[in-house]
Design a protein around this motif. Sequence first.
Motif, PDB file in Angstrom:
ATOM      1  N   TYR A 153       0.857  -1.190   0.000  1.00 17.86           N
ATOM      2  CA  TYR A 153       0.000   0.000   0.000  1.00 17.86           C
ATOM      3  C   TYR A 153       0.890   1.235   0.000  1.00 17.86           C
ATOM      4  O   TYR A 153       1.910   1.259   0.698  1.00 17.86           O
TER       5      TYR A 153
ATOM      6  N   TYR B 235       0.912   5.397   0.708  1.00 19.12           N
ATOM      7  CA  TYR B 235       0.212   6.528   1.313  1.00 19.12           C
ATOM      8  C   TYR B 235       1.050   7.783   1.096  1.00 19.12           C
ATOM      9  O   TYR B 235       2.269   7.731   1.002  1.00 19.12           O
TER      10      TYR B 235
ATOM     11  N   PHE C 105      -4.443   7.384   1.638  1.00 21.18           N
ATOM     12  CA  PHE C 105      -4.281   6.196   0.809  1.00 21.18           C
ATOM     13  C   PHE C 105      -4.151   6.590  -0.659  1.00 21.18           C
ATOM     14  O   PHE C 105      -4.870   7.452  -1.161  1.00 21.18           O
TER      15      PHE C 105
ATOM     16  N   TYR D  23      -3.232   0.363  -3.781  1.00 21.51           N
ATOM     17  CA  TYR D  23      -3.044  -0.955  -3.152  1.00 21.51           C
ATOM     18  C   TYR D  23      -2.686  -1.942  -4.253  1.00 21.51           C
ATOM     19  O   TYR D  23      -3.397  -2.055  -5.252  1.00 21.51           O
TER      20      TYR D  23
ATOM     21  N   ASP E  58      -6.437  -1.506  -6.211  1.00 18.02           N
ATOM     22  CA  ASP E  58      -7.230  -0.283  -6.058  1.00 18.02           C
ATOM     23  C   ASP E  58      -6.304   0.913  -6.150  1.00 18.02           C
ATOM     24  O   ASP E  58      -5.326   0.973  -5.423  1.00 18.02           O
TER      25      ASP E  58
ATOM     26  N   SER F  44      -7.710   4.133  -6.346  1.00 18.85           N
ATOM     27  CA  SER F  44      -8.673   5.237  -6.276  1.00 18.85           C
ATOM     28  C   SER F  44      -8.125   6.478  -5.586  1.00 18.85           C
ATOM     29  O   SER F  44      -8.645   7.573  -5.759  1.00 18.85           O
TER      30      SER F  44
ATOM     31  N   PHE G  89      -8.474  -1.547   3.484  1.00 15.19           N
ATOM     32  CA  PHE G  89      -7.165  -0.970   3.242  1.00 15.19           C
ATOM     33  C   PHE G  89      -7.264   0.526   3.054  1.00 15.19           C
ATOM     34  O   PHE G  89      -6.283   1.235   3.097  1.00 15.19           O
TER      35      PHE G  89
ATOM     36  N   THR H 143      -7.870   2.899   4.886  1.00 23.05           N
ATOM     37  CA  THR H 143      -7.953   3.476   6.221  1.00 23.05           C
ATOM     38  C   THR H 143      -7.795   4.983   6.127  1.00 23.05           C
ATOM     39  O   THR H 143      -6.921   5.486   5.434  1.00 23.05           O
TER      40      THR H 143
END
Lengths: 115, 113
Positions: free
Chosen positions: A33, A35, A45, A48, A56, A58, B99, B101
Amino acid sequence: NAGVMQNPRHLVRRRGQEARLRCSPMKGHSHVYWYRQLPEEGLKFMVYLQKENIIDESGMPKERFSAEFPKEGPSILRIQQVVRGDSAAYFCASSPWEGSSYEQYFGPGTRLTVT
Amino acid sequence: DQQVKQNSPSLSVQEGRISILNCDYTNSMFDYFLWYKKYPAEGPTFLISISSIKDKNEDGRFTVFLNKSAKHLSLHIVPSQPGDSAVYFCAASVGTGGFKTIFGAGTRLFVKA
């Protein structure tokens, strides 16, 4: 038993250049992931990934940003034609499965500065 | 649109006393809440979590309280130690498998010896 590794830790780029951020997940982890933390804000975020798949994206800007997690090697977050607003800390996290949020283990981050 | 808010950017506490860090959220769909701790030059590390079916979860010196009606949670550290000095992030997700979060902006805690 190394944790999540990110490099470089600090990256300076001029406007218009490309930035490549690398993330090596913990051994045995196949979920990554990304961030971004802008100054005075929480982590947001971005994307992923599992091995060879984007699950994902998004949270990632549609233009200039891309991410990959190849079968071999680290995950790469690429930012093309960087602008000053891209200056931030970029954190990578990994987990052994798409499970609980607390199962995400974070790397130390890459601080990108765009001049 | 900040769905998770930590309104105190910093907090200073004397060693041995209680530290109370607060967090508010706006999305009533959130049902899992976490606190992370972050030291300088390191990534966040998970500290403690709570599910919305509970109103309290305790782990050693750390206790998290959840008030669903007020959409508020707090982290209590008792007794505070100088090693607790760090930035604390409140986070929330929909389900434990989330995920995506959502993190608050963090509160920097200073514990004075």
